[in-house]
Design a protein around this motif. Structure first.
Motif, PDB file in Angstrom:
ATOM      1  N   LYS A  15       0.945  -1.142   0.142  1.00 51.11           N
ATOM      2  CA  LYS A  15      -0.117  -0.013   0.148  1.00 51.11           C
ATOM      3  C   LYS A  15       0.967   1.268   0.017  1.00 51.11           C
ATOM      4  N   THR A  33      -2.094   6.534   6.727  1.00 54.56           N
ATOM      5  CA  THR A  33      -2.786   6.647   7.824  1.00 54.56           C
ATOM      6  C   THR A  33      -2.335   5.526   8.861  1.00 54.56           C
ATOM      7  N   ARG A  38      -0.001   3.925  14.553  1.00 55.70           N
ATOM      8  CA  ARG A  38       1.578   3.326  14.868  1.00 55.70           C
ATOM      9  C   ARG A  38       1.896   4.577  16.028  1.00 55.70           C
ATOM     10  N   ARG A  86     -10.271   5.672  17.105  1.00 59.34           N
ATOM     11  CA  ARG A  86     -10.611   5.781  15.913  1.00 59.34           C
ATOM     12  C   ARG A  86     -11.371   7.033  15.457  1.00 59.34           C
ATOM     13  N   ASP A 109      -9.252   1.343   6.353  1.00 62.25           N
ATOM     14  CA  ASP A 109     -10.781   1.633   6.280  1.00 62.25           C
ATOM     15  C   ASP A 109     -10.997   2.896   5.649  1.00 62.25           C
ATOM     16  N   ARG A 135       8.039  -8.114   4.643  1.00 56.72           N
ATOM     17  CA  ARG A 135       8.261  -7.575   5.850  1.00 56.72           C
ATOM     18  C   ARG A 135       9.496  -7.954   6.307  1.00 56.72           C
ATOM     19  N   ARG A 158      -2.066  -9.919  13.257  1.00 51.38           N
ATOM     20  CA  ARG A 158      -2.403  -8.635  12.951  1.00 51.38           C
ATOM     21  C   ARG A 158      -3.645  -8.477  11.915  1.00 51.38           C
ATOM     22  N   ASP A 162      -7.112  -7.124  12.765  1.00 49.71           N
ATOM     23  CA  ASP A 162      -7.743  -5.977  11.819  1.00 49.71           C
ATOM     24  C   ASP A 162      -9.148  -6.418  11.224  1.00 49.71           C
ATOM     25  N   ARG A 165     -12.335  -6.973  14.120  1.00 54.91           N
ATOM     26  CA  ARG A 165     -12.879  -6.047  15.194  1.00 54.91           C
ATOM     27  C   ARG A 165     -13.976  -5.447  14.554  1.00 54.91           C
TER      28      ARG A 165
HETATM   29  O1  CDP Z   1       2.550  -0.807   7.218  1.00 57.06           O
HETATM   30  P1  CDP Z   1       1.532  -1.868   7.709  1.00 57.06           P
HETATM   31  O2  CDP Z   1       0.438  -2.134   6.681  1.00 57.06           O
HETATM   32  O3  CDP Z   1       2.253  -3.204   8.417  1.00 57.06           O
HETATM   33  O4  CDP Z   1       0.723  -1.250   8.994  1.00 57.06           O
HETATM   34  P2  CDP Z   1       0.319   0.264   8.897  1.00 57.06           P
HETATM   35  O5  CDP Z   1      -0.554   0.491   7.719  1.00 57.06           O
HETATM   36  O6  CDP Z   1       1.237   1.061   9.551  1.00 57.06           O
HETATM   37  O7  CDP Z   1      -1.033  -0.173  10.202  1.00 57.06           O
HETATM   38  C1  CDP Z   1      -0.583  -0.419  11.617  1.00 57.06           C
HETATM   39  C2  CDP Z   1      -1.873  -0.752  12.156  1.00 57.06           C
HETATM   40  O8  CDP Z   1      -2.604   0.216  12.230  1.00 57.06           O
HETATM   41  C3  CDP Z   1      -2.766  -1.931  11.450  1.00 57.06           C
HETATM   42  O9  CDP Z   1      -2.265  -3.228  11.939  1.00 57.06           O
HETATM   43  C4  CDP Z   1      -4.296  -1.449  11.860  1.00 57.06           C
HETATM   44  O10 CDP Z   1      -4.437  -2.161  12.975  1.00 57.06           O
HETATM   45  C5  CDP Z   1      -4.185   0.109  12.175  1.00 57.06           C
HETATM   46  N1  CDP Z   1      -4.711   0.933  10.949  1.00 57.06           N
HETATM   47  C6  CDP Z   1      -6.095   1.145  11.089  1.00 57.06           C
HETATM   48  O11 CDP Z   1      -6.668   0.183  11.833  1.00 57.06           O
HETATM   49  N2  CDP Z   1      -6.604   1.820  10.265  1.00 57.06           N
HETATM   50  C7  CDP Z   1      -6.021   2.534   9.285  1.00 57.06           C
HETATM   51  N3  CDP Z   1      -6.580   3.222   8.364  1.00 57.06           N
HETATM   52  C8  CDP Z   1      -4.488   2.248   8.995  1.00 57.06           C
HETATM   53  C9  CDP Z   1      -4.130   1.501  10.084  1.00 57.06           C
END
Ligand code: CDP
Ligand code: CDP
Length: 201
Positions: A15, A33, A38, A86, A109, A135, A158, A162, A165
């Motif tokens: 992403k 986001t 984080r 959130r 989301d 990763r 994760r 995610d 929930r």
């Molecule tokens: O980079 P990676 O995809 O590993 O994680 P990230 O996008 O930095 O997101 C970290 C955590 O934040 C995710 O596992 C979600 O639980 C949460 N997140 C979320 O709930 N909603 C978003 N719009 C973005 C992240």
């Protein structure tokens, strides 16, 4: 004029890389986001309550050291399951999405909850094994000592948290274009994403 590109998907699907390239291609602003969650997770690990951490988040928290570590990723997905956390982050994301000149937001989301009216929506995904491998390679390159099995377990954990929930679970919007990057290198994934956005313009 505002134009929002929503890019959602699970961890390490690509992403962030795709969003940056798509934003550069269209000359749009980009917001990762995940960094918001984080930063809240990092503040919690440093001892602050998650809700206070979300409500008082500032730009400098997004530049803190150590936001990309596995511990902070797990903490992020923990705080991200708290509805009040959130809710505290919604207005900032919506204002960013509707800024003049266009915006790309990537997360979990964006197409479903933050910007259901986004002009273009992509759901970027890949198999858990491919994502864990990516990763793992990133972590090794950054000097983190870990092993592939651990990263795969963290990825599954994760993904599960995610997508199960109650509030804003990870799922593709009904009108999202699905982009599976399991067999695509970065250049091919970016080309496919740009083509998908152009088809929705
Ligand atoms: O980079 P990676 O995809 O590993 O994680 P990230 O996008 O930095 O997101 C970290 C955590 O934040 C995710 O596992 C979600 O639980 C949460 N997140 C979320 O709930 N909603 C978003 N719009 C973005 C992240
Ligand atoms: O933002 P997200 O966690 O979804 O993923 P990312 O940080 O953009 O990508 C995770 C890693 O996978 C990065 O090191 C990318 O270079 C790599 N990647 C890849 O090898 N092939 C792709 N098609 C997409 C990403």
């Amino acid at each position: 004029m505002a134009f929002t590109i929503a890019i959602d998907g699970p961890a390490a699907a690509g992403k962030g890389t795709i969003s940056q390239a798509v934003a550069a291609h269209f000359d749009f602003a980009h917001l990762d986001t995940g960094l918001l969650y984080r930063a809240v997770g990092k503040r919690m690990l440093d001892g602050m309550g998650p809700l206070e951490a979300a409500q008082t988040l500032t730009a400098s928290d997004l530049e803190a050291e150590g936001l990309r570590t596995p511990d902070v990723a797990q903490a992020a997905s923990y705080v991200a399951a708290i509805p009040e956390v959130r809710a505290a982050l919604v207005d900032f994301q919506r204002a960013f999405a509707r800024r003049d000149g266009g915006a790309v937001l990537d997360g979990r989301d964006i197409g479903t909850v933050i910007c259901p009216e986004a002009e273009a929506k992509l759901f970027v995904t890949a198999s858990a094994e491919v994502r864990a491998r990516r990763r793992y390679d990133e972590l090794v390159k950054a000097g983190v000592t870990t092993d592939y099995e651990t990263v795969l377990n963290q990825t599954h954990e994760r993904d599960h948290r995610d997508s199960t929930r109650q509030d804003a679970p990870l799922r593709p919007a009904d009108d999202a274009v699905i982009l599976d990057t399991s067999k695509l290198d970065i250049e091919a994934a970016i080309s496919a994403a740009v083509a998908a956005v152009n088809s929705m313009r």
